[in-house]
Design a protein around this motif. Structure first.
Motif, short mmCIF file in Angstrom:
data_model
loop_
_atom_site.label_atom_id
_atom_site.label_comp_id
_atom_site.label_asym_id
_atom_site.label_seq_id
_atom_site.Cartn_x
_atom_site.Cartn_y
_atom_site.Cartn_z
N GLN A 1 31.38 39.64 43.84
CA GLN A 1 32.18 38.82 42.93
C GLN A 1 32.60 37.49 43.55
O GLN A 1 33.12 36.63 42.86
CB GLN A 1 33.41 39.60 42.44
CG GLN A 1 34.44 39.89 43.51
CD GLN A 1 35.59 40.76 42.98
OE1 GLN A 1 35.40 41.66 42.17
NE2 GLN A 1 36.79 40.51 43.43
N ILE B 1 29.08 27.70 44.37
CA ILE B 1 29.82 26.50 43.96
C ILE B 1 30.22 25.64 45.15
O ILE B 1 30.17 24.42 45.08
CB ILE B 1 31.08 26.91 43.14
CG1 ILE B 1 30.64 27.50 41.79
CG2 ILE B 1 32.03 25.73 42.94
CD1 ILE B 1 31.75 28.21 41.02
N TRP C 1 34.18 38.28 35.81
CA TRP C 1 33.60 37.02 36.27
C TRP C 1 32.12 37.05 35.97
O TRP C 1 31.37 37.80 36.61
CB TRP C 1 33.83 36.83 37.78
CG TRP C 1 35.28 36.94 38.14
CD1 TRP C 1 36.23 35.97 38.00
CD2 TRP C 1 35.97 38.09 38.68
NE1 TRP C 1 37.46 36.44 38.41
CE2 TRP C 1 37.33 37.73 38.84
CE3 TRP C 1 35.58 39.38 39.04
CZ2 TRP C 1 38.29 38.61 39.33
CZ3 TRP C 1 36.53 40.26 39.54
CH2 TRP C 1 37.87 39.87 39.69
N THR C 2 31.70 36.31 34.96
CA THR C 2 30.28 36.26 34.62
C THR C 2 29.70 34.97 35.21
O THR C 2 30.41 34.22 35.89
CB THR C 2 30.07 36.24 33.10
OG1 THR C 2 30.38 34.92 32.60
CG2 THR C 2 30.97 37.26 32.40
N THR D 1 34.09 31.49 37.42
CA THR D 1 33.00 32.47 37.44
C THR D 1 33.03 33.34 38.69
O THR D 1 32.11 34.13 38.92
CB THR D 1 31.63 31.77 37.37
OG1 THR D 1 31.49 30.93 38.53
CG2 THR D 1 31.50 30.93 36.12
N THR D 2 34.05 33.19 39.50
CA THR D 2 34.14 33.94 40.74
C THR D 2 35.61 34.24 41.02
O THR D 2 36.50 33.63 40.41
CB THR D 2 33.45 33.15 41.88
OG1 THR D 2 33.47 33.92 43.08
CG2 THR D 2 34.11 31.80 42.11
N ALA D 3 35.87 35.17 41.92
CA ALA D 3 37.20 35.77 41.96
C ALA D 3 38.24 35.03 42.80
O ALA D 3 39.43 35.18 42.57
CB ALA D 3 37.08 37.21 42.48
N HIS D 4 37.82 34.21 43.78
CA HIS D 4 38.82 33.76 44.75
C HIS D 4 38.79 32.27 45.09
O HIS D 4 39.09 31.88 46.21
CB HIS D 4 38.71 34.61 46.03
CG HIS D 4 39.03 36.05 45.78
ND1 HIS D 4 38.06 37.03 45.76
CD2 HIS D 4 40.19 36.66 45.48
CE1 HIS D 4 38.62 38.19 45.48
NE2 HIS D 4 39.91 38.01 45.30
N LEU D 5 38.42 31.45 44.12
CA LEU D 5 38.61 30.01 44.30
C LEU D 5 39.98 29.66 43.71
O LEU D 5 40.58 30.45 43.00
CB LEU D 5 37.50 29.22 43.60
CG LEU D 5 36.07 29.53 44.07
CD1 LEU D 5 35.08 28.55 43.44
CD2 LEU D 5 35.94 29.50 45.59
N ARG E 1 34.66 27.15 38.08
CA ARG E 1 35.20 27.90 39.21
C ARG E 1 35.82 29.24 38.79
O ARG E 1 36.21 30.03 39.64
CB ARG E 1 36.22 27.03 39.97
CG ARG E 1 35.56 25.85 40.68
CD ARG E 1 36.57 24.79 41.13
NE ARG E 1 37.45 25.24 42.19
CZ ARG E 1 37.20 25.12 43.49
NH1 ARG E 1 36.08 24.57 43.90
NH2 ARG E 1 38.07 25.55 44.39
#
Lengths: 389, 389
Positions: free
Chosen positions: A69, A76, B357-358, B226-230, B224
């Motif tokens: 995930q 990015i 998060w796709t 689309t992912t878990a920890h930005l 941003r």
């Protein structure tokens, strides 16, 4: 997209590979989040699960590995090709049966490096004892050896672009420090000042906002100033109380730390004497710092400057800092103390921090400096004084 | 002074020793800062250098070890006798020749435990591969074995006093979440909202201020998500953009985390469908959670609730949380996923967090719950909805 030109990352990678070659490493597993960022741009709060880079001496790009995930975060924020981003399945996270380093071992075998010489960051927070155990088990034919601080030492000399970011952090820091000094007074809750300090750190300037610092604002008062790493509580400041401030600005994970001391009332003669001595010592160090000297010589300068005073200081008086993630903005390379023979070079950045913590009080006054061609330059302009509010 | 009654710490220590006995451990080296705090009250940002507790089965008190300049912090924040606070000299810090675990090995030998069975937290951030190496070298006659998560499991069931602090964190969280939702709108800098979020987290309430959370405010926008920890950048929010919020209140290191999603404009039909599905799944889990069920059953409930929708979720949908330090507020014990057969008990606290998060978007809506005698209770009251601003 990452925040530096790709050429700069590639240059860093080339320097890393040179250092690997010197140590006879065929590959290096990089787990320090600052080292990961330095080589690829990766920037996410995902280091609470196992992640890293594998830098192969013979391959053009490192491989990022991390939790599935978080892999879009690597897409990015890094310059890596998609094929070099490896997300492991979620059942490896905090499992009682499997471990992410099982996946890392498989990756290394699949790439044909299962019998090679592998460096690991043995004392990094994010390379636990169990990581090593699973790696050794998964790669019985490899030689696993110490690659601790290899990339940290490459990071030691900052590029112009890095120094530009550190100066932005310095601008933020000036606001942060001003906020704290302005707001601390008897009757105010410590937490309310800490709240404004955080706000100043993140809001930054009209031109750019700030990032979170790798160490929280350290701002203890009263008896809590007798030690280095306590911070605010929800009590209110009292009159004639010492408040230590070790704060930082941060931009793109680059720091500008600084310490100052506030007293909410009248300093005692003892406090004034300590303040005068420490500031004199700090001045003499900042005047002395230039390329070509050894780190330990700065500490000698300090000891000479405070000789004859009653200030006793047995811990190191400074360290390299820069790009970082919690829990530390220090780089774990240069320490200003006896025995550190590192020769200073332009582009190195050092927090000159002769903190004093006795059994009755604390005093801090520091400077964050970048070594220039002929001397050094402070990252922020904050008067070197004991602030009386 | 520590923030709980000494009897509560002693009770925790007794539970820890019981668990040690079950595992046949004569002593346990505790390096997780949350475990250190749990057993002694120790609370300082000093975990960037090696520190820990040694819990001896046969001795009344653990020994705190850490850097000399942090030892007054142990005197101030713990209930330990002075004789059980061991500060090591500063030249052990980030040294190229010696290591703090040389001192720890000597301590253990001096206490007569050099041939005993020693547990270590093998996968904790603050127990590196090198710690184990120096310990093994210094204690050749000891049996060093895995004590990972031993104290974490003791921490799993919270006392009334702990839940009181978590509810204070929940109160703070309500302000924090409200601040973020209120301020996010097109044209505003992400960093300016993050600054106000931090301020709300630390300023707390008129009755008590807050503490820093173990994870930064996670608040990415646009791609941003689309992912878990930005998290935030210094760009400004655009119209019709998704913003994820995973935020927390924190009091005395106890957390109350929560996720919500904001859209700056009109949600797409896809987004509305995801939101409806996830909230329905979350509702069904919160309604279901009660003592006596297994952790994995909650995940089954989730899968049943979202069956037939287009939501795909392969990672765990929740975890135990509570007292913690960076980099994680999770406790690394219970995970809501297939195979976790932990039976829930009153006093356990779980972040039910089915984050989506796709490759094109993210959606988060979660609840932090405490298990009660008959069901569960949310630590904060925030509407379960997609916020449109």
């Amino acid at each position: 997209m990452p925040i530096f030109e790709i050429e700069e990352y590639q240059q860093r990678l080339a320097e890393t590979k040179k250092a690997m070659e010197k140590q006879g490493l065929d590959l290096l597993i990089v787990t320090d989040p600052a080292n990961m960022n330095y080589l690829t741009g990766y920037d996410g709060w995902s280091f609470y699960v196992h992640q890293g880079l594998v830098v192969f001496q013979d391959l053009a790009e490192p491989v990022w590995f991390g939790r599935q995930q978080d892999s879009n975060g690597a897409r990015i924020t890094t310059w890596l090709k998609d094929e070099n981003i490896l997300g492991y399945e979620d059942h490896y996270v905090q499992s009682r049966t499997v471990h992410p380093y099982d996946v890392v071992a498989d990756l290394i075998k699949d790439k044909g490096f299962g019998t090679k010489r592998i460096g690991v960051e043995t004392d990094n927070y994010y390379f636990t004892a169990r990581c090593l155990g699973h790696l050794e088990k998964g790669l019985p034919d490899a030689t696993i050896t110490d690659g601790e601080l290899l990339v940290n030492w490459v990071r030691c000399i900052k590029s112009k672009a890095e120094i530009r970011y550190m100066k932005m952090a310095g601008q933020i820091l000036e606001n942060v420090m001003d906020t704290a000094v302005r707001l601390i007074e008897p009757g105010v809750r410590e937490g309310d000042v800490a709240a404004e300090v955080y706000k100043a750190m993140i809001a930054g300037t009209p031109e750019f906002t700030g990032d979170y610092s790798a160490i929280i604002p350290i701002m203890p008062s009263g008896r809590r100033t007798t030690t280095a790493h306590l911070s605010w509580t929800d009590r209110t400041y009292q009159r004639d109380e010492i408040v230590l401030l070790e704060l930082s600005g941060c931009k793109y994970r680059y720091h500008a730390p600084l310490s100052r001391t506030v007293i909410t009332g009248r300093p005692t003669p003892e406090m004034e004497a300590i303040s005068n001595t420490v500031i004199q010592g700090l001045n003499s160090m900042v005047d002395f710092i230039r390329p070509g000297i050894r780190a330990e010589e700065i500490e000698v300068k300090w000891r000479q400057a405070i000789a004859g005073s009653r200030v006793v200081k047995e811990s190191r008086i400074g360290y390299a800092f820069g790009l970082n993630y919690p829990p530390d903005w220090g780089e774990h390379t240069i320490s200003l103390r006896p025995g550190d023979t590192t020769v200073l070079e332009p582009g190195m950045t050092i927090h000159v921090m002769p903190g004093i913590w006795t059994n009755t009080l604390g005093f801090e006054c520091s400077e964050a400096v970048v070594i220039t061609e002929k001397g050094c330059e402070c990252l922020a302009q904050v008067p070197r004084q004991l602030f009386v509010t």
